[in-house]
Design a protein around this motif. Structure first.
Motif, short mmCIF file in Angstrom:
data_model
loop_
_atom_site.label_atom_id
_atom_site.label_comp_id
_atom_site.label_asym_id
_atom_site.label_seq_id
_atom_site.Cartn_x
_atom_site.Cartn_y
_atom_site.Cartn_z
N VAL A 12 0.86 -1.19 0.00
CA VAL A 12 0.00 0.00 0.00
C VAL A 12 0.89 1.23 0.00
N ASP A 13 1.72 1.34 1.00
CA ASP A 13 2.79 2.34 1.01
C ASP A 13 3.84 1.84 2.00
N ASN A 14 4.98 2.45 2.00
CA ASN A 14 6.04 2.10 2.96
C ASN A 14 6.50 0.64 2.84
N PHE A 15 7.06 0.15 3.93
CA PHE A 15 7.69 -1.19 3.89
C PHE A 15 7.00 -2.21 4.79
N GLY A 16 5.99 -1.76 5.54
CA GLY A 16 5.39 -2.63 6.55
C GLY A 16 4.65 -3.83 5.97
N ASP A 17 3.95 -3.63 4.86
CA ASP A 17 3.16 -4.73 4.29
C ASP A 17 4.09 -5.87 3.88
N CYS A 192 11.22 6.93 11.35
CA CYS A 192 9.95 7.60 11.69
C CYS A 192 9.30 8.16 10.43
N TYR A 193 8.09 8.68 10.59
CA TYR A 193 7.36 9.30 9.47
C TYR A 193 7.75 10.76 9.34
N ASP A 194 7.42 11.32 8.17
CA ASP A 194 7.72 12.74 7.91
C ASP A 194 7.05 13.66 8.92
N PHE A 252 19.45 1.42 3.59
CA PHE A 252 18.52 0.47 4.20
C PHE A 252 19.23 -0.87 4.40
N MET A 253 18.91 -1.54 5.49
CA MET A 253 19.57 -2.83 5.77
C MET A 253 18.58 -3.97 5.54
N ALA A 254 19.12 -5.17 5.37
CA ALA A 254 18.26 -6.36 5.34
C ALA A 254 17.62 -6.50 6.73
N GLN A 255 16.47 -7.16 6.80
CA GLN A 255 15.74 -7.24 8.08
C GLN A 255 16.61 -7.78 9.23
N ASN A 256 17.41 -8.82 8.97
CA ASN A 256 18.22 -9.39 10.05
C ASN A 256 19.24 -8.39 10.58
N VAL A 270 11.05 3.86 16.42
CA VAL A 270 10.51 2.94 15.41
C VAL A 270 9.12 3.40 15.01
N ARG A 271 8.56 2.74 13.99
CA ARG A 271 7.28 3.23 13.47
C ARG A 271 6.41 2.06 12.99
N GLY A 272 5.21 2.39 12.54
CA GLY A 272 4.35 1.42 11.85
C GLY A 272 4.04 0.19 12.67
N GLU A 273 4.38 -0.96 12.10
CA GLU A 273 4.00 -2.21 12.76
C GLU A 273 5.22 -3.10 13.01
N ASP A 274 5.97 -3.39 11.96
CA ASP A 274 7.00 -4.42 12.12
C ASP A 274 8.22 -3.92 12.91
N SER A 275 8.72 -2.73 12.60
CA SER A 275 9.89 -2.23 13.35
C SER A 275 9.50 -2.00 14.82
N PHE A 276 8.24 -1.64 15.04
CA PHE A 276 7.72 -1.44 16.40
C PHE A 276 7.79 -2.76 17.20
O1 TRH Z 1 7.39 1.08 6.63
P1 TRH Z 1 6.37 1.21 7.68
O2 TRH Z 1 5.94 2.58 7.96
O3 TRH Z 1 5.12 0.34 7.33
C1 TRH Z 1 3.80 0.75 7.54
C2 TRH Z 1 3.15 0.08 8.67
O4 TRH Z 1 3.24 -1.30 8.60
C3 TRH Z 1 1.70 0.50 8.75
O5 TRH Z 1 1.04 -0.14 9.80
C4 TRH Z 1 1.04 0.14 7.46
O6 TRH Z 1 -0.26 0.51 7.46
C5 TRH Z 1 1.79 0.84 6.37
O7 TRH Z 1 3.14 0.45 6.37
C6 TRH Z 1 1.19 0.53 5.02
O8 TRH Z 1 6.95 0.62 9.06
P2 TRH Z 1 7.19 -0.88 9.55
O9 TRH Z 1 5.90 -1.58 9.78
O10 TRH Z 1 8.09 -0.78 10.68
O11 TRH Z 1 7.93 -1.58 8.37
C7 TRH Z 1 9.25 -1.33 8.04
C8 TRH Z 1 9.94 -2.60 7.58
O12 TRH Z 1 11.23 -2.29 7.08
C9 TRH Z 1 10.17 -3.58 8.72
O13 TRH Z 1 10.00 -4.91 8.26
C10 TRH Z 1 11.63 -3.36 9.11
C11 TRH Z 1 12.21 -3.07 7.75
N1 TRH Z 1 13.47 -2.34 7.72
C12 TRH Z 1 14.58 -3.01 7.25
O14 TRH Z 1 14.52 -4.20 6.93
N2 TRH Z 1 15.74 -2.34 7.14
C13 TRH Z 1 15.89 -1.04 7.52
O15 TRH Z 1 17.00 -0.47 7.40
C14 TRH Z 1 14.73 -0.37 8.06
C15 TRH Z 1 14.85 1.06 8.52
C16 TRH Z 1 13.54 -1.05 8.12
#
Ligand code: TRH
Length: 378
Positions: A12-17, A192-194, A252-256, A270-276
């Motif tokens: 949808v937007d960002n990286f959380g999905d 964080c968000y803007d 940006f780094m890989a999740q691990n 942290v923000r959103g869902e997963d980093s939180f």
């Molecule tokens: O990117 P986000 O803001 O995602 C958001 C939320 O999930 C929100 O609930 C949803 O509605 C929206 O997307 C569409 O924040 P989030 O959830 O923390 O996701 C970021 C992902 O990026 C998470 O899996 C961690 C990963 N990440 C990395 O792998 N490497 C990095 O260097 C960073 C900064 C993040």
């Protein structure tokens, strides 16, 4: 038992999905030996958090997960035994029709967003019959308390966190080209968000009584910080120094690796869902920037989490946490007392977070819960 899973994810937007779906896919294969196909509509976004993913290739195998580009014209494929629709993304009609034709109905799950609100336990696992086909979709809600779907947590995560000592941290910092720790330094990761009050934070950190290293992933927030500090930095500089503050802008780094960054910082924004969620497993003090929703719907969600998380905190600690989080989410201007009071609680917050993790461990992790649910259905 080994089953075939199809996970559908629209970014949808960002990286959380994709962040959540990728973690889910990896845990199903690595921790539960399942066969997973992950359909994603935006491979470019995916490759930011999974550098092994090639955004030019429509079908590829990465870490034992089959990754497929989800395009509008969806191919005719045999549906898997388990179908996960992430965050109510709509499955292709042709795929739903194929599910309905199967002799044995696949287990169809809508994996929803994470929330600490009390209604989650009531809605978790509710079935919803399809209006036209003999199919039933079940709503699966992640959550923080028993009766919800739990949180994503790899089997070996906390053991790895436990053995991440000073030597492991040093090796990680070297590998990532991160600035060395200076004595008395406060090390902060900022994601964080803007909308977050970054200007105020930069002002407070610059005037801090101890040296501060602020680590920021590339992107709009990093650009904004570079602009705020443009009087001391030339464009495109990745290391900016101003008074007590050093800012390091990193790719940006890989999740691990991102997990290790959170483990090695004294405070994590942290923000959103997963980093939180990852910040909670890290146990270090953290500040959550919640995903802003229309008409301020996110405030209820933020309060609901704080209500759970602050139980057992001494009142002055709970007040300091609430105040800092309130300011960081734009409830009021971020001010020096809010930051200084939060910072002063670092040690005791770390202790509280360890207790919080113990409490979270009373539930199964989300993927174990899903696998169990599926086995009971099939
Ligand atoms: O990117 P986000 O803001 O995602 C958001 C939320 O999930 C929100 O609930 C949803 O509605 C929206 O997307 C569409 O924040 P989030 O959830 O923390 O996701 C970021 C992902 O990026 C998470 O899996 C961690 C990963 N990440 C990395 O792998 N490497 C990095 O260097 C960073 C900064 C993040």
């Amino acid at each position: 038992m080994q089953r075939r899973w199809d996970i559908f994810c629209t970014v949808v937007d960002n990286f959380g999905d994709i962040g959540v779906c990728w973690r889910l896919a990896k845990q199903l294969t690595q921790d539960h030996n399942q066969m997973v196909r992950l359909w994603v509509d935006d491979l470019r976004c995916f490759s930011c958090i999974a550098p092994d993913v090639n955004p030019e290739i429509q079908q590829q195998n990465v870490q034992a997960v089959e990754i497929c580009q989800w395009q509008k014209a969806f191919p005719e494929v045999e549906p898997a035994d388990v179908v996960i629709e992430a965050f109510a993304c709509e499955l292709p009609d042709i795929y739903i029709a194929a599910m309905a034709r199967k002799n044995k109905q696949p287990v169809w799950i809508n994996l929803d967003y994470l929330s600490a609100e009390p209604w989650v336990a009531q809605y978790h696992r509710l079935p919803s019959p399809h209006p036209r086909f003999p199919l039933t979709k079940t709503f699966f809600f992640p959550g923080f308390v028993p009766g919800t779907g739990g949180l994503l947590r790899e089997k070996n995560l906390l053991a790895q966190r436990e053995v991440f000592d000073i030597a492991a941290e040093q090796a990680f910092l070297d590998q990532k080209g991160l600035y060395e720790r200076r004595s008395g330094e406060i090390r902060i990761a900022l994601f964080c968000y803007d909308t977050a009050p970054v200007e105020n934070l930069i002002g407070l950190l610059s005037e801090s009584s101890s040296p501060v290293l602020l680590i920021v992933p590339q992107g709009r927030v990093a650009d904004r910080i570079a602009a705020i500090l443009s009087h001391v930095a030339s464009p495109n500089e990745s290391l900016i120094k101003h008074q007590q503050l050093t800012v390091q802008i990193i790719p940006f780094m890989a999740q691990n690796d991102y997990d290790r960054l959170l483990w090695s910082c004294d405070i994590n924004f942290v923000r959103g869902e997963d980093s939180f969620v990852r910040a909670q497993w890290a146990s270090n003090p953290f500040i959550w920037n919640i995903y802003p929703q229309a008409e301020g719907a996110h405030w209820k969600k933020l309060e609901a989490f704080l209500d759970l998380y602050t139980v057992g905190m001494p009142p002055e600690m709970a007040t300091a946490v609430r105040e800092m989080w309130f300011c960081w989410n734009g409830g009021k201007a971020l001010n020096a007392p809010a930051w200084v009071n939060f910072l002063a609680l670092r040690e005791s917050l770390m202790q509280h977070n360890k207790e919080w993790v113990k409490q979270l461990l009373e539930q199964d992790d989300l993927v174990s819960g899903l696998v169990q649910f599926v086995e009971n259905q099939l």
